[in-house]
Enzyme design. Structure first.
Site, mmCIF file in Angstrom:
data_model
loop_
_atom_site.group_PDB
_atom_site.id
_atom_site.type_symbol
_atom_site.label_atom_id
_atom_site.label_comp_id
_atom_site.label_asym_id
_atom_site.label_seq_id
_atom_site.Cartn_x
_atom_site.Cartn_y
_atom_site.Cartn_z
ATOM 1 N N ASP A 152 39.448 7.916 -10.863
ATOM 2 C CA ASP A 152 38.645 9.293 -10.106
ATOM 3 C C ASP A 152 39.135 8.644 -8.529
ATOM 4 O O ASP A 152 39.098 7.798 -8.384
ATOM 5 C CB ASP A 152 37.479 9.302 -10.526
ATOM 6 C CG ASP A 152 36.769 10.784 -9.803
ATOM 7 O OD1 ASP A 152 37.782 11.408 -9.406
ATOM 8 O OD2 ASP A 152 35.712 10.815 -9.608
ATOM 9 N N HIS A 164 47.505 12.560 -6.677
ATOM 10 C CA HIS A 164 47.658 12.151 -8.184
ATOM 11 C C HIS A 164 49.065 11.246 -7.924
ATOM 12 O O HIS A 164 49.136 10.559 -9.077
ATOM 13 C CB HIS A 164 47.689 13.660 -8.785
ATOM 14 C CG HIS A 164 46.588 14.379 -8.497
ATOM 15 N ND1 HIS A 164 45.254 13.807 -9.050
ATOM 16 C CD2 HIS A 164 46.284 15.605 -8.370
ATOM 17 C CE1 HIS A 164 44.247 14.731 -8.922
ATOM 18 N NE2 HIS A 164 44.919 15.837 -8.591
ATOM 19 N N LEU A 192 49.772 -3.441 -26.533
ATOM 20 C CA LEU A 192 48.579 -2.591 -26.038
ATOM 21 C C LEU A 192 48.560 -1.470 -26.706
ATOM 22 O O LEU A 192 49.714 -0.696 -26.476
ATOM 23 C CB LEU A 192 48.907 -2.840 -24.521
ATOM 24 C CG LEU A 192 48.092 -1.666 -23.610
ATOM 25 C CD1 LEU A 192 46.527 -2.398 -23.615
ATOM 26 C CD2 LEU A 192 48.656 -1.758 -22.275
#
Ligand code: IPE
Ligand code: IPE
Ligand code: MG
Length: 264
Positions: free
Chosen positions: A25, A42, A136
């Site tokens: 965020d 972004h 991962l």
């Protein structure tokens, strides 16, 4: 991409979270502070994401889940929504080779029916291509909302005509988007906010929270290490008393309807 070097890592390896979930965020505020459009924030956030993935691999965290777009984010201006879709596709195109080469398995949590067809295909092929990787597991929450997830799980259970006696926590978990993933141990949220914003409401029931003022585009390895260090010294209890205070001597709930697990 650096090789895993756990010994050199400045974190307590005995107490690493197995699953880290991140609410990325603050992109808009990062851009605003620089007089840039929100999309520039972004875009900068995609660089942080790349750093985060590299750090998780290097430190040896096997599960990472990122909140990239919520079911509520559709309420943002259409050009921002389109920009976010475009950026995800670009990230997949630009980083897939490297992610695959580094043993990253990509999963998606959420629903793809409303997203553009070309993005649907890009996500599907990334999932397919990386399915055998195990270093991962990167779960991308995109068009994800926890309430919608629980509603859909309940609907599926009802549609399957599941007998009430067979509906328990494991049954619900099997119908969640995250089926097969361990619960998150640590949820990190950037930009100073201290809320879940409809992220993993069921799965994070016993997660530890770490909030930092750092805006997502500025989040780097040192921020991750700070979160891991904070996690490492916490005492997780899961409702049980520590051994020195009588933990381990299981009592019985006074009200049988409160028994967990069986719901009998
Ligand atoms: C997080 O950054 C990214 C998404 C929600 C997609 P924001 O866009 O929410 O940035 P702020 O909170 O407005 O600063
Ligand atoms: C949560 O951030 C969603 C993502 C990070 C994708 P938001 O910025 O949308 O959440 P609120 O509006 O501050 O609760
Ligand atoms: Mg925000």
């Amino acid at each position: 991409m650096p090789e895993p070097s756990p010994q050199a890592s400045p974190v307590d390896l005995a107490h690493l979270p197995r699953h880290v979930a991140v609410i990325m965020d603050g992109n808009g505020r990062w851009a605003k502070a620089r007089g840039l459009p929100r999309l520039a924030g972004h875009r900068a956030g995609t660089k942080s994401l790349r750093r985060l993935i590299e750090s998780c691999i290097e430190i040896g965290i096997p599960y990472l889940t990122i909140y990239a777009f919520s079911t509520e984010n559709w309420k943002r201006p259409v050009h921002e929504v389109r920009g976010l879709m475009f950026l995800l596709e670009e990230v997949i195109q630009r980083q897939l080779d490297e992610l695959d080469a580094n043993g990253v398995r990509i999963r998606h949590v959420g629903w793809l029916d409303q997203v553009p067809k070309h993005l649907q295909h890009a996500i599907a092929s990334a999932i397919q291509r990386t399915a055998a990787n195990r270093r991962l597991t990167l779960s991308v929450a995109f068009n994800y909302g926890a309430r919608a997830e629980i509603v859909r799980a309940v609907r599926d259970i009802v549609l399957a005509q599941t007998p009430a006696s067979e509906i328990d926590e494991a049954c619900i978990e099997r119908h969640l988007q995250t089926a097969g993933l361990p619960d998150p141990d640590l949820v990190i949220r950037t930009s100073g906010e201290m809320r879940l914003s409809n992220f993993l409401l069921w799965q994070a029931a016993y997660a530890e929270f770490y909030c930092t003022e750092t805006l997502w585009p500025d989040f780097d390895r040192a921020d991750l290490v700070a979160a891991l260090r904070s996690y490492a010294v916490r005492e997780r209890r899961f409702g049980v008393l520590p051994p020195a205070e009588g933990g381990g001597s299981a009592g019985r709930p006074a009200d049988p309807s409160l028994r967990d697990a069986s719901y009998g």
